[in-house]
Design an enzyme around this catalytic site. Sequence first.
Site, short mmCIF file in Angstrom:
data_model
loop_
_atom_site.label_atom_id
_atom_site.label_comp_id
_atom_site.label_asym_id
_atom_site.label_seq_id
_atom_site.Cartn_x
_atom_site.Cartn_y
_atom_site.Cartn_z
N ARG A 161 -4.71 15.15 -8.79
CA ARG A 161 -5.26 16.51 -8.83
C ARG A 161 -6.77 16.48 -8.55
O ARG A 161 -7.55 17.20 -9.21
CB ARG A 161 -5.00 17.17 -10.20
CG ARG A 161 -3.54 17.33 -10.57
CD ARG A 161 -2.85 18.33 -9.63
NE ARG A 161 -1.51 18.66 -10.09
CZ ARG A 161 -0.41 17.96 -9.79
NH1 ARG A 161 -0.48 16.89 -9.01
NH2 ARG A 161 0.76 18.34 -10.23
N SER A 235 0.43 24.66 -13.77
CA SER A 235 -0.14 23.90 -14.90
C SER A 235 -1.59 24.30 -15.07
O SER A 235 -2.36 24.24 -14.11
CB SER A 235 -0.09 22.40 -14.63
OG SER A 235 1.22 21.95 -14.41
N GLU A 331 -7.01 22.55 -14.72
CA GLU A 331 -6.69 22.22 -13.32
C GLU A 331 -7.20 23.28 -12.35
O GLU A 331 -7.78 22.94 -11.31
CB GLU A 331 -5.17 22.04 -13.18
CG GLU A 331 -4.79 21.60 -11.79
CD GLU A 331 -3.30 21.76 -11.51
OE1 GLU A 331 -2.53 20.91 -11.98
OE2 GLU A 331 -2.93 22.71 -10.80
P1 FAD Z 1 -6.50 28.86 -4.06
O1 FAD Z 1 -5.96 29.13 -5.40
O2 FAD Z 1 -6.72 30.05 -3.18
O3 FAD Z 1 -7.76 27.97 -4.11
C1 FAD Z 1 -7.78 26.80 -4.90
C2 FAD Z 1 -9.12 26.08 -4.64
O4 FAD Z 1 -9.16 25.63 -3.30
C3 FAD Z 1 -10.35 27.00 -4.79
O5 FAD Z 1 -11.43 26.21 -5.27
C4 FAD Z 1 -10.65 27.45 -3.35
O6 FAD Z 1 -12.00 27.77 -3.18
C5 FAD Z 1 -10.27 26.19 -2.57
N1 FAD Z 1 -9.78 26.46 -1.22
C6 FAD Z 1 -8.67 27.14 -0.87
N2 FAD Z 1 -8.51 27.11 0.47
C7 FAD Z 1 -9.55 26.39 0.97
C8 FAD Z 1 -9.95 26.01 2.28
N3 FAD Z 1 -9.25 26.38 3.34
N4 FAD Z 1 -11.08 25.28 2.41
C9 FAD Z 1 -11.83 24.91 1.34
N5 FAD Z 1 -11.49 25.25 0.08
C10 FAD Z 1 -10.36 25.97 -0.10
N6 FAD Z 1 -0.09 22.38 -7.71
C11 FAD Z 1 0.37 21.12 -7.58
O7 FAD Z 1 -0.39 20.21 -7.18
N7 FAD Z 1 1.65 20.80 -7.88
C12 FAD Z 1 2.53 21.72 -8.32
O8 FAD Z 1 3.68 21.38 -8.58
C13 FAD Z 1 2.08 23.05 -8.47
N8 FAD Z 1 2.93 24.01 -8.92
C14 FAD Z 1 2.48 25.28 -9.07
C15 FAD Z 1 3.38 26.24 -9.54
C16 FAD Z 1 2.97 27.55 -9.71
C17 FAD Z 1 3.95 28.58 -10.21
C18 FAD Z 1 1.64 27.92 -9.39
C19 FAD Z 1 1.20 29.35 -9.53
C20 FAD Z 1 0.73 26.97 -8.94
C21 FAD Z 1 1.15 25.63 -8.79
N9 FAD Z 1 0.28 24.63 -8.32
C22 FAD Z 1 0.74 23.35 -8.15
C23 FAD Z 1 -1.12 24.94 -8.04
C24 FAD Z 1 -1.36 25.52 -6.63
O9 FAD Z 1 -0.18 26.02 -6.08
C25 FAD Z 1 -1.95 24.47 -5.68
O10 FAD Z 1 -3.16 23.96 -6.21
C26 FAD Z 1 -2.22 25.05 -4.29
O11 FAD Z 1 -2.59 24.01 -3.41
C27 FAD Z 1 -3.31 26.12 -4.30
O12 FAD Z 1 -3.32 26.73 -3.03
P2 FAD Z 1 -3.97 28.15 -2.79
O13 FAD Z 1 -3.99 28.39 -1.32
O14 FAD Z 1 -3.31 29.16 -3.63
O15 FAD Z 1 -5.45 27.87 -3.29
N1 EPU Z 2 7.30 19.32 -21.95
C1 EPU Z 2 7.17 19.80 -23.23
N2 EPU Z 2 7.13 21.15 -23.41
C2 EPU Z 2 7.20 22.02 -22.39
C3 EPU Z 2 7.31 21.52 -21.07
C4 EPU Z 2 7.35 20.16 -20.87
O1 EPU Z 2 7.11 19.04 -24.20
O2 EPU Z 2 7.13 23.24 -22.63
C5 EPU Z 2 7.33 17.86 -21.75
C6 EPU Z 2 8.75 17.37 -21.51
O3 EPU Z 2 8.93 16.21 -22.30
C7 EPU Z 2 8.77 16.97 -20.06
C8 EPU Z 2 7.31 16.62 -19.79
O4 EPU Z 2 6.57 17.51 -20.62
O5 EPU Z 2 9.59 15.88 -19.83
C9 EPU Z 2 6.89 16.80 -18.35
O6 EPU Z 2 7.19 18.14 -17.93
P1 EPU Z 2 7.35 18.52 -16.40
O7 EPU Z 2 8.36 17.63 -15.76
O8 EPU Z 2 7.56 19.99 -16.33
O9 EPU Z 2 5.97 18.10 -15.77
P2 EPU Z 2 4.48 18.42 -16.19
O10 EPU Z 2 3.81 17.14 -16.55
O11 EPU Z 2 4.39 19.50 -17.19
C10 EPU Z 2 3.60 18.06 -13.77
C11 EPU Z 2 2.63 18.73 -12.85
C12 EPU Z 2 3.31 19.92 -12.18
C13 EPU Z 2 4.47 19.39 -11.34
C14 EPU Z 2 5.46 18.68 -12.27
C15 EPU Z 2 6.56 18.01 -11.50
C16 EPU Z 2 0.42 18.37 -13.73
C17 EPU Z 2 -0.75 18.93 -14.44
N3 EPU Z 2 1.46 19.17 -13.59
O12 EPU Z 2 3.91 18.98 -14.80
O13 EPU Z 2 2.36 20.52 -11.29
O14 EPU Z 2 5.14 20.44 -10.68
O15 EPU Z 2 4.75 17.64 -13.02
O16 EPU Z 2 6.04 16.91 -10.83
O17 EPU Z 2 0.37 17.22 -13.29
C18 EPU Z 2 0.66 22.17 -11.18
O18 EPU Z 2 -0.11 21.25 -10.91
O19 EPU Z 2 0.30 23.36 -11.21
C19 EPU Z 2 2.06 21.86 -11.46
C20 EPU Z 2 2.96 22.77 -11.79
#
Ligand code: FAD
Ligand code: EPU
Length: 339
Positions: A161, A235, A331
């Site tokens: 991240r 997250s 994050e």
């Molecule tokens: P924004 O939210 O618009 O911007 C994020 C940052 O990037 C800001 O600082 C912005 O200034 C900068 N930025 C955006 N575009 C550019 C550009 N073109 N050039 C320079 N800077 C830029 N993330 C994960 O890693 N793994 C996950 O599993 C994951 N699951 C998610 C689930 C949900 C339901 C949600 C809501 C979010 C999740 N995220 C996850 C976080 C998010 O989706 C990612 O970080 C994604 O890459 C953000 O993209 P965005 O275009 O929405 O960025």
């Molecule tokens: N858990 C709890 N309580 C909850 C949810 C989860 O105790 O309410 C525990 C469970 O034991 C579970 C563990 O947390 O096994 C891990 O949960 P999960 O698999 O949902 O993954 P996470 O660590 O919570 C991370 C990333 C997610 C990504 C998933 C799958 C980060 C900060 N988050 O979540 O990324 O989708 O793994 O790889 O690393 C994001 O970055 O926005 C994001 C959603």
Amino acid sequence: MKVFEGPSLRGMNSLGLEASADLLIAIETEEDVIDLPRFNPEQDCILGGGSNIVFATDVPGTVYHNRILGKDIIEHNSEHAVVEVGAGENWHQLVVWSLDQGLSGLENLSLIPGQTGAAPIQNIGAYGVELSSVLHGVTAWDWQQSLWVYFEPGECALGYRDSLFKAMAADRYLITSIRLKLNRNFRPRLGYSGLREELSAMGVENVTAPAVSDAVIRLRRRKLPDPAMTGNAGSFFKNPVVGPGQADTLKSAHPDLPLWPLGDGRAKLSAAWMIELCGLKGLRLGDAAVSGQHALVLINLGSASGKEIVELAHKVQSTVADRFGIVLEPEPRLVEFDA
Ligand code: FAD
Ligand code: EPU
């Protein structure tokens, strides 16, 4: 390029937070970039899909909104294809398109919201795979020097991240396109907990990249709140990484704490588990709440302000710090300007 005066940003961030900007410039081509006014970090902000951003205040200056499109295979052989993608392309649509082309590498990253240009910012990751495993290059506009820059993956300082663009050089570069090196021959990566089980539950015997994508989508839909229904930024905190001593102490005090060894003595801990153990799951401050579905997700139940989300995040941080001695690191990007 399109210019909008005084836009509301509420529909442009997945937390659904009310905020406005003085100006919004929609960047549609690389030619637009050259004509842009110089970015001022004291008052401006770059916005992609808005899925990892918290508007705690209005934006007094300009929001630069990336809408540069395009997906092209620019090199290919029997094993790989290099794909160049405009920063404004939707990430999940890119994953779907790559699978349609018979290319693999992105399937574990299915359904991550946001734009392709934001993917390198925090080196998006999910289900055991990070962008770093496929990233081939990043093209960006350097606001400081007013010139184009091309980064090899090794120059992007990609980590968990984290990247050059999120840390050392935040806001210095506007990413306009990225290159990905994808595979023609599928190599499944099924190590993440629950992925194999999901494929079995789907009745999949011959594991393909589209099947892995479907399994990831099913898991994500079950685990995470849908931003279209309930505002959230995924997250809200990173999973903390601790050294061997602290990992051992915590594990003996809390044998159930999920802990992933990183191979160098350090371990990543589950922040969600710690938040849940502190009894914070479901905690509500006004319309800001810790999701009852997933403890690592902060949600907007309707009319939460960015400041309320930040206040709730502080409450979670201080409670977890008191109990575990660990300060959780947020994050998403916090956008907070002086009045
Ligand atoms: P924004 O939210 O618009 O911007 C994020 C940052 O990037 C800001 O600082 C912005 O200034 C900068 N930025 C955006 N575009 C550019 C550009 N073109 N050039 C320079 N800077 C830029 N993330 C994960 O890693 N793994 C996950 O599993 C994951 N699951 C998610 C689930 C949900 C339901 C949600 C809501 C979010 C999740 N995220 C996850 C976080 C998010 O989706 C990612 O970080 C994604 O890459 C953000 O993209 P965005 O275009 O929405 O960025
Ligand atoms: N858990 C709890 N309580 C909850 C949810 C989860 O105790 O309410 C525990 C469970 O034991 C579970 C563990 O947390 O096994 C891990 O949960 P999960 O698999 O949902 O993954 P996470 O660590 O919570 C991370 C990333 C997610 C990504 C998933 C799958 C980060 C900060 N988050 O979540 O990324 O989708 O793994 O790889 O690393 C994001 O970055 O926005 C994001 C959603």
